[in-house]
Scaffold this motif. Structure first.
Motif, PDB file in Angstrom:
ATOM      1  N   GLU A 223     -27.133  -2.395  24.898  1.00 60.46           N
ATOM      2  CA  GLU A 223     -26.385  -1.499  25.772  1.00 60.46           C
ATOM      3  C   GLU A 223     -24.991  -2.076  26.004  1.00 60.46           C
ATOM      4  N   CYS A 224     -23.970  -1.251  25.892  1.00 58.84           N
ATOM      5  CA  CYS A 224     -22.610  -1.716  26.172  1.00 58.84           C
ATOM      6  C   CYS A 224     -21.715  -0.492  26.337  1.00 58.84           C
ATOM      7  N   ASP A 225     -20.532  -0.687  26.916  1.00 59.88           N
ATOM      8  CA  ASP A 225     -19.595   0.439  27.047  1.00 59.88           C
ATOM      9  C   ASP A 225     -18.346   0.239  26.209  1.00 59.88           C
ATOM     10  N   THR A 226     -18.259  -0.912  25.577  1.00 59.01           N
ATOM     11  CA  THR A 226     -17.038  -1.224  24.834  1.00 59.01           C
ATOM     12  C   THR A 226     -17.374  -2.013  23.578  1.00 59.01           C
ATOM     13  N   ILE A 227     -16.683  -1.689  22.496  1.00 53.56           N
ATOM     14  CA  ILE A 227     -16.828  -2.441  21.246  1.00 53.56           C
ATOM     15  C   ILE A 227     -15.453  -2.959  20.859  1.00 53.56           C
ATOM     16  N   LEU A 228     -15.375  -4.251  20.600  1.00 52.43           N
ATOM     17  CA  LEU A 228     -14.114  -4.796  20.085  1.00 52.43           C
ATOM     18  C   LEU A 228     -14.332  -5.212  18.637  1.00 52.43           C
ATOM     19  N   LEU A 229     -13.367  -4.875  17.800  1.00 53.39           N
ATOM     20  CA  LEU A 229     -13.462  -5.190  16.377  1.00 53.39           C
ATOM     21  C   LEU A 229     -12.457  -6.279  16.024  1.00 53.39           C
ATOM     22  N   SER A 230     -12.971  -7.338  15.429  1.00 58.64           N
ATOM     23  CA  SER A 230     -12.086  -8.406  14.949  1.00 58.64           C
ATOM     24  C   SER A 230     -12.547  -8.744  13.542  1.00 58.64           C
ATOM     25  N   CYS A 231     -12.253  -7.831  12.632  1.00 58.65           N
ATOM     26  CA  CYS A 231     -12.846  -7.910  11.296  1.00 58.65           C
ATOM     27  C   CYS A 231     -11.795  -8.075  10.215  1.00 58.65           C
ATOM     28  N   GLY A 232     -10.778  -8.806  10.544  1.00 57.09           N
ATOM     29  CA  GLY A 232      -9.804  -9.101   9.503  1.00 57.09           C
ATOM     30  C   GLY A 232      -8.491  -8.398   9.724  1.00 57.09           C
ATOM     31  N   LEU A 233      -7.468  -8.993   9.150  1.00 59.52           N
ATOM     32  CA  LEU A 233      -6.099  -8.508   9.291  1.00 59.52           C
ATOM     33  C   LEU A 233      -5.579  -8.105   7.926  1.00 59.52           C
ATOM     34  N   ILE A 234      -4.756  -7.069   7.935  1.00 58.88           N
ATOM     35  CA  ILE A 234      -4.199  -6.576   6.677  1.00 58.88           C
ATOM     36  C   ILE A 234      -2.682  -6.611   6.776  1.00 58.88           C
ATOM     37  N   PRO A 235      -2.013  -7.344   5.892  1.00 58.83           N
ATOM     38  CA  PRO A 235      -0.545  -7.344   5.910  1.00 58.83           C
ATOM     39  C   PRO A 235       0.008  -5.917   5.846  1.00 58.83           C
ATOM     40  N   GLU A 236       1.052  -5.666   6.620  1.00 59.71           N
ATOM     41  CA  GLU A 236       1.620  -4.308   6.695  1.00 59.71           C
ATOM     42  C   GLU A 236       2.700  -4.152   5.635  1.00 59.71           C
ATOM     43  N   ASN A 237       2.275  -3.767   4.458  1.00 57.73           N
ATOM     44  CA  ASN A 237       3.210  -3.776   3.335  1.00 57.73           C
ATOM     45  C   ASN A 237       3.628  -2.403   2.835  1.00 57.73           C
ATOM     46  N   GLU A 238       3.606  -1.409   3.707  1.00 57.09           N
ATOM     47  CA  GLU A 238       4.000  -0.075   3.260  1.00 57.09           C
ATOM     48  C   GLU A 238       5.473  -0.047   2.841  1.00 57.09           C
ATOM     49  N   LEU A 239       6.328  -0.750   3.598  1.00 58.70           N
ATOM     50  CA  LEU A 239       7.755  -0.829   3.222  1.00 58.70           C
ATOM     51  C   LEU A 239       7.914  -1.560   1.895  1.00 58.70           C
ATOM     52  N   THR A 240       7.124  -2.617   1.742  1.00 54.82           N
ATOM     53  CA  THR A 240       7.189  -3.420   0.521  1.00 54.82           C
ATOM     54  C   THR A 240       6.839  -2.559  -0.695  1.00 54.82           C
ATOM     55  N   LYS A 241       5.745  -1.808  -0.556  1.00 52.65           N
ATOM     56  CA  LYS A 241       5.329  -0.936  -1.666  1.00 52.65           C
ATOM     57  C   LYS A 241       6.405   0.103  -1.947  1.00 52.65           C
ATOM     58  N   GLY A 242       6.953   0.660  -0.858  1.00 50.81           N
ATOM     59  CA  GLY A 242       8.020   1.654  -1.002  1.00 50.81           C
ATOM     60  C   GLY A 242       9.231   1.087  -1.717  1.00 50.81           C
ATOM     61  N   ALA A 243       9.421  -0.230  -1.597  1.00 50.00           N
ATOM     62  CA  ALA A 243      10.558  -0.876  -2.247  1.00 50.00           C
ATOM     63  C   ALA A 243      10.221  -1.276  -3.685  1.00 50.00           C
TER      64      ALA A 243
END
Lengths: 421, 478
Positions: free
Chosen positions: A250-270
């Motif tokens: 039983e809980c009212d909140t779930i926190l997710l800490s399942c990894g980080l993803i570099p934010e490379n949308e600008l990089t790809k766009g370039a």
């Protein structure tokens, strides 16, 4: 059009450190562009301590560490813009880069830069990416979102909490929620080992009697409006849920800490290609991407365990960008390029390639492993020829490893490989 | 006040009907049980404007699908809603399936669908290079399209309101009484609305609303369809909507771009209870394993979210039930509006108004009716010069709140101020796309909740995800 020698995209720890390093290396016409209201990045919400041991020889909180770099930027009079979003990076005449950005004051505007340093950081993996089945109620947050609510806004997301993922932010938030009066019932980790730093497991879970269940995941989310509970289940070697070994919490909140993803949308766009494992740009030892004069450092390049290493990496990128501006071109004295091959448990290396020059300096290669291994050797080879062997008591996926390869070894090498044996 | 017409249910059908009614001098009220419009079948579906070759000729589905699809493009232009006539294919993996595809072409032609042809597997792959080598042929339809379903309902309700209609949210109809001249419609909370005529467009609840009017012959079953949405990086995997040939085992899984540039796959189809919006391990696995049959390179590591929607399937008939009530002559029912309900919705609205006319509603033209609406997210479609004009007038348009979808504070404020006003996090999300990108609201949630609280004049702890009970911040600090 505005013109700058160096435009730095992102004013977190990487962007600030890169700006300071470039300035100190003699290229002073710099603009740092930050999307948030002030410099400092995600560190501003990391109010716990443990930052800066390597860099400053003392334990600082996130905001303190961020402030040190912010002050270095301000002391030098380096120009920066806040509440400004970079929308695209394109290429102009004479090897210039055209950075398009937007803010309330200037609207959409362009800046012509000789060099660009990408410092956009990373984002957290969301419920959707994790494909957690079940209801879709309120109360499912990434650990970082909860951290912002509590530490910046002073609002508590919930009372009874289950955390999925034992990455560092998840561990830190288990302690933080507990200290603020929430009941953290359990931290589940899909893998048979934690992805977080050992000191965080001790200080954030063990010290508060919060159970860590390895090889466990959230199999289902329950609750029509707000989270009411989760089914947690054991997983097999292939990480598939074992339905017979599940329980309802039983809980009212779930926190997710399942990894980080570099934010490379600008990089790809370039038009810059990314490494399949790091999800960041492929770079040389200067942190220069495949595009002339475009550098990347910090968590946008690969996810770091400690911010101290982000600063270290950003020094390299900042200095190199300054030199690039001063020389007007990329390393002209390059004699060859060596690809760094990863072998065995080595998941990735940064840099992925080394541009070797006649007076080659030593190169520190950062890497991560894919499993917890004890009593191993880190081995560097040139083809079949062993160059270095370093004994290690333990290596783990949560902690970054490094090897320093001597300049003369690189000059004599054709193929460099790094393995853990 | 007594309304001329009350419309129960603010999905695409109810909202478009309310809008259609504001073309006339009528006092119209739209009732919605949830905290926002478009919370039922209009919220989560395949977002396809079907050609019209699926329904059996002669049915209401066939007639209204074909008519609605023809109307959709112009309607979306008026309402500033995302629409693209991208065309579709029904792909066949065997000669047997190819026969079925040929039958669909004949059926479509009988229904009056334009732009149908049967093409070979190679021709199909020439048009859509990512299609599987195992495809032996396909039905190509050039008249079908894709649309943003929830914003169609939002825009229709908003345009109806701009033209004088009222909208009452959180109004769950639990009672209807009739004195022969006017109805009194009562909500769960005891509020009352009076009206001379009623349109029942209550989606999955339309059988229950019909029963309140004495028509208890229909029973709806909720059929759940699960979907997986992929990153915009994958949005160009296919240009057209790719259907699989329906078989005994099921209708197959479609792969389609969305109007916002993502790639959508799904749906499954399972009977469930009303109100169940959950996704399942089995459902998601089925999507993954079936979608790749037609488009092998769909990369499910790029999924940014999964969701499910409910279709109102009528136990008594496969066709739409759109008719004047037998027991209560001033009421019109729209029951069992499942697929192709979205495609047909513009035509359904017109059809319902015709039925109301037959039932006695006086249709006198409203000269002031304005068919046009500018969406709160219109800013994103402007040129840089136009954007700068807007930012000069309202600096909030220069401030990006959702970094993944580049949604500005100005757009969020517009969503909170424009009819029908957003009051929840999800309502803002649907109108502006804030939180719909690859980080799934990880970064923008604390900013958006702040703007909602500020604009509604409430504590941030009262802000909900989608209505009462879904409060986002329920903890107390020590």
């Amino acid at each position: 059009m505005l013109k700058r020698d160096i435009v730095i995209v992102g004013g977190g720890p990487a962007g600030c450190a890169a700006a300071v390093a470039a300035f100190d290396a003699g290229t002073k016409d710099i603009l740092v562009i930050e999307r948030d209201e002030s410099l400092g990045g995600i560190l501003k919400q990391c109010i716990h301590n443990g930052f800066g041991l390597h860099r400053f020889g003392e334990e600082l909180t996130g905001p303190e560490y961020a402030d040190r770099y912010k002050n270095m930027v301000i002391e030098r009079g380096i120009d920066y813009m806040v509440k400004t979003m970079v929308l695209s990076i394109e290429y102009g005449h004479d090897n210039t880069k055209i950075v398009t950005a937007m803010n309330s004051e200037n609207g959409v505007f362009a800046i012509e830069a000789k060099a660009v340093i990408l410092c956009m950081g990373c984002r957290e993996r969301s419920r959707g990416q994790l494909n957690i089945p079940g209801d879709r109620p309120a109360g499912v947050y990434t650990a970082g979102t909860a951290q912002r609510f509590i530490n910046i806004k002073g609002e508590m997301p919930g009372k009874n909490v289950v955390i999925l993922g034992s990455g560092d932010i998840g561990l830190i938030m288990a302690r933080r929620m507990t200290l603020e009066g929430a009941n953290v019932k359990v931290v589940c980790e899909l893998m048979p080992y934690s992805g977080g730093l050992n000191r965080n497991i001790v200080q954030c879970l063990n010290d508060f009697n919060i159970p860590l269940k390895l090889s466990h995941t959230i199999a289902k989310i329950h609750g029509k409006n707000r989270v009411e509970g989760v089914t947690i289940a054991k997983v097999d070697e292939r990480l598939r849920v074992i339905p017979e070994e599940s329980e309802y919490v039983e809980c009212d909140t779930i926190l997710l800490s399942c990894g980080l993803i570099p934010e490379n949308e600008l990089t790809k766009g370039a038009g810059i290609s990314l490494d399949n494992v790091t999800k960041g740009a492929v770079v040389n030892q200067d942190r220069e991407t495949e595009k002339d004069g475009v550098y990347a450092c910090g968590n946008v390049l690969h996810v770091h365990d400690l911010v101290d290493y982000v600063s270290e990496e950003s020094d390299i990128a900042g200095k190199a960008a300054a030199k690039y501006v001063q020389n007007g071109c990329r390393n002209a004295d390059r004699i060859k390029t060596i690809t760094v091959e990863k072998q065995g448990a080595v998941r990735y290396t940064v840099p992925q390639r080394i541009d070797v020059s006649e007076n080659q300096e030593d190169v520190k290669v950062y890497f991560r492993v894919g499993a917890v291994l004890k009593d191993v050797s880190l081995v560097v080879r040139n083809g079949d020829q062993e160059l270095m062997r370093i004994k290690k008591r333990k290596v783990a996926p949560g902690e970054m490893e490094t090897v320093k390869i001597k300049g003369n070894m690189l000059i004599d090498s054709d193929r460099i490989s790094i393995s853990v044996e | 006040m007594t309304y001329d017409v009350v419309v129960v249910g603010a999905g695409v059908v109810g909202s478009l009907t309310a809008r259609e009614l504001t073309r006339y001098k009528l006092k119209v009220c739209l009732l919605e049980s949830e905290a926002d419009v478009a919370m039922g079948a209009s919220r989560a579906n395949s977002a396809i404007v079907h050609g019209g070759y699926d329904p059996v000729p002669g049915t209401l589905k066939a007639k209204l699908n074909v008519e609605g699809t023809v109307m959709m493009e112009g309607l979306c232009k008026e309402l500033d809603v995302g629409y693209r006539k991208n065309g579709s294919m029904v792909v066949a993996f065997s000669d047997e399936q190819l026969e079925h595809v040929k039958m669909l072409k004949e059926r479509g032609e009988k229904n009056g669908v334009k732009g149908l042809s049967v093409i070979s597997g190679d021709e199909a792959r020439k048009l859509e290079p990512q299609l599987s080598d195992t495809i032996v042929g396909a039905l190509l339809c050039t008249s079908s399209g894709i649309v943003c379903p929830y914003n169609l309902a939002v825009a229709a309700a908003g345009n109806a309101m701009d033209n004088g209609a009222d909208l009452k949210l959180n109004f769950r109809v639990t009672g209807i009484s009739d004195d022969g001249d006017k109805y009194v419609v009562t909500s769960e909370k005891g509020e009352k609305v009076e009206a001379r005529y009623i349109v029942n467009a209550a989606g999955l609840g339309s059988d229950a609303v019909a029963a309140l009017l004495g028509d208890d012959k229909w029973h709806l079953t909720a059929k759940k369809g699960e979907y997986m949405l992929l990153d915009k990086a994958d949005g160009k995997m296919v240009d057209r909507t790719i259907f699989q040939t329906p078989t005994k085992a099921g209708k197959g899984i479609l792969v389609t771009p969305t109007v916002d540039g993502n790639l959508l796959t799904g749906p499954t189809s399972e009977k469930t209870e009303k109100g169940d919006k959950s996704t399942t391990l089995e459902g998601l696995d089925k999507i993954k394993s079936t979608a790749v049959l037609s488009v092998p390179k769909v990369d499910f590591r790029d999924v940014i979210t999964s969701f499910s929607g409910l279709r109102a399937s009528c136990d008594e008939t496969d066709d739409f039930v759109i008719e004047q009530s037998e027991k209560s002559k001033r009421a019109v029912h729209a029951v069992g509006i499942d697929s192709p309900g979205l495609s047909a919705s513009p035509a359904i609205a017109v059809y319902i108004v015709e039925l109301l006319k037959k039932a006695g509603v006086k249709l006198e033209r409203n000269e002031k009716f304005n068919p046009n609406r500018v969406s709160c997210s219109h800013f994103r479609h402007l040129s840089n010069e136009e954007k700068n004009e807007w930012i000069k007038k309202e600096p909030a348009y220069g401030r990006i709140i959702c970094r993944c979808e580049n949604v500005t504070e100005g757009e969020i404020l517009a969503a909170l101020r424009q009819n029908p006003k957003a009051t929840t996090l999800d309502a803002v999300k649907r109108r502006t796309r804030a939180g719909m990108g690859r980080c799934q609201a990880g970064f923008c949630t604390p900013f958006t909740t702040g703007l909602i609280a500020q604009e509604l004049g409430i504590e941030e702890t009262k802000v909900t995800k989608f209505g009462e009970g879904s409060e986002l911040l329920i903890g107390e600090r020590k």
